[in-house]
Design a protein around this motif. Structure first.
Motif, mmCIF file in Angstrom:
data_model
loop_
_atom_site.group_PDB
_atom_site.id
_atom_site.type_symbol
_atom_site.label_atom_id
_atom_site.label_comp_id
_atom_site.label_asym_id
_atom_site.label_seq_id
_atom_site.Cartn_x
_atom_site.Cartn_y
_atom_site.Cartn_z
ATOM 1 N N ALA A 157 0.804 4.142 -2.979
ATOM 2 C CA ALA A 157 0.475 5.482 -2.470
ATOM 3 C C ALA A 157 1.462 6.430 -3.161
ATOM 4 O O ALA A 157 1.235 7.394 -3.632
ATOM 5 N N TYR A 158 2.814 5.941 -2.954
ATOM 6 C CA TYR A 158 3.985 6.860 -3.606
ATOM 7 C C TYR A 158 3.577 6.867 -5.141
ATOM 8 O O TYR A 158 3.807 7.848 -5.603
ATOM 9 N N GLU A 159 3.272 5.797 -5.638
ATOM 10 C CA GLU A 159 3.228 5.884 -7.274
ATOM 11 C C GLU A 159 2.300 6.886 -7.567
ATOM 12 O O GLU A 159 2.298 7.479 -8.751
ATOM 13 N N ASN A 174 0.861 -1.252 -0.116
ATOM 14 C CA ASN A 174 -0.039 0.230 -0.005
ATOM 15 C C ASN A 174 0.841 1.238 -0.041
ATOM 16 O O ASN A 174 0.404 2.323 -0.641
ATOM 17 N N LYS A 175 1.862 1.337 0.846
ATOM 18 C CA LYS A 175 2.729 2.441 1.070
ATOM 19 C C LYS A 175 3.475 2.696 -0.499
ATOM 20 O O LYS A 175 3.408 3.881 -0.746
ATOM 21 N N GLN A 176 3.901 1.577 -1.141
ATOM 22 C CA GLN A 176 4.531 1.702 -2.528
ATOM 23 C C GLN A 176 3.443 2.605 -3.625
ATOM 24 O O GLN A 176 3.607 3.160 -4.495
ATOM 25 N N GLN A 195 0.732 8.877 -5.857
ATOM 26 C CA GLN A 195 0.926 10.477 -5.297
ATOM 27 C C GLN A 195 -0.580 10.578 -4.419
ATOM 28 O O GLN A 195 -1.110 11.672 -4.445
ATOM 29 N N GLY A 254 -2.645 9.087 -0.467
ATOM 30 C CA GLY A 254 -2.173 8.732 0.829
ATOM 31 C C GLY A 254 -2.653 7.033 1.079
ATOM 32 O O GLY A 254 -3.423 6.889 0.196
ATOM 33 N N GLU A 255 -2.069 6.819 1.914
ATOM 34 C CA GLU A 255 -2.200 5.341 2.230
ATOM 35 C C GLU A 255 -3.811 4.842 2.431
ATOM 36 O O GLU A 255 -4.241 3.965 2.138
#
Length: 230
Positions: free
Chosen positions: A182-184, A178-180, A186, A188-189
């Motif tokens: 969210a980064y891709e 999920n964190k990755q 842009q 929030g988790e």
């Protein structure tokens, strides 16, 4: 070179069941088939994964579907995805043909009802160890038409996903957390978690692992037909 018989062959089994009485019954059955067997017990899927993380040198895993820390086939799915070379035999009190078919579709090496006698259970274990896929004698495979219907239903469910949900599903298939994701994307988790929950609901599956496996059963033509960007 002389090969060892089943009676003298040394093997190592992992027994995953949360009920102590049935774990004892499985111990008895595997010893009928392999008197020198070494067995290791796990009372949950989490405990089993810890055992396998410490030592993956098992010849066979005997798994009860009803485990306290997972739902449905999630335990089988986790074992198959994390340890694909380990044969997993489902030993269950549920004997419906649909459940047997689904277990086999997820890569189970066999399905043994808990209602069978100890000697029949031992024979079933021997057959799996010899490379066969064991199923109950009265089991009949799911008709091809029913399988096609299931695939068509999944394609229809995929069509209900929004473009953003399709992107999240694509990243789930790539193994991203999920964190990755969210980064891709842009975002929030919390937003990613909401997308994942909605994906599971729309696809009628109970875990992200099952979602990935179900979608992987579809061929590219079916996926592209629904304009899913995979």
């Amino acid at each position: 070179m002389q090969t060892m018989s089943a009676a003298s062959e040394r093997v190592r089994f992992l027994i995953i069941d949360d009920h102590p009485l049935f774990r004892d019954a499985l111990h008895g059955a595997v010893r009928v088939a392999y008197p020198d067997v070494e067995t290791v017990e796990a009372k949950s899927i989490g405990e089993a994964l810890e055992v396998l993380g410490e030592s993956s040198s098992f010849d066979l895993c005997l798994l009860d579907l009803n485990m306290p820390d997972v739902q449905g086939f999630e335990g089988l799915l986790q074992l198959r995805t994390r340890h694909p070379s380990l044969p997993v035999v489902v030993v269950s009190g549920h004997e419906e043909p649909r459940i047997i078919s689904e277990a086999l579709s997820y890569g189970a090496a066999g399905f043994i009802p808990k209602s069978v006698r100890k000697t029949d259970l031992a024979n079933a274990i021997r057959s799996v160890m010899q490379g066969e896929i064991h199923v109950p004698e009265n089991y009949r495979p799911q008709p091809a038409d029913a399988e096609r219907d299931d695939r068509a239903k999944m394609v229809q469910r995929l069509a209900t996903l929004t473009p953003q949900q399709l992107r999240v599903l694509q990243m789930l298939r790539q193994g991203l957390l999920n964190k990755q994701i969210a980064y891709e994307l842009q975002v929030g988790e919390t937003t990613v978690k909401a997308h994942v929950s909605e994906i599971l609901r729309k696809l009628n599956v109970y875990s992200r692992t099952q979602a990935v496996i179900e979608v992987s059963k579809l061929d590219n033509a079916e996926l592209f037909r629904e304009q899913a960007p995979f």
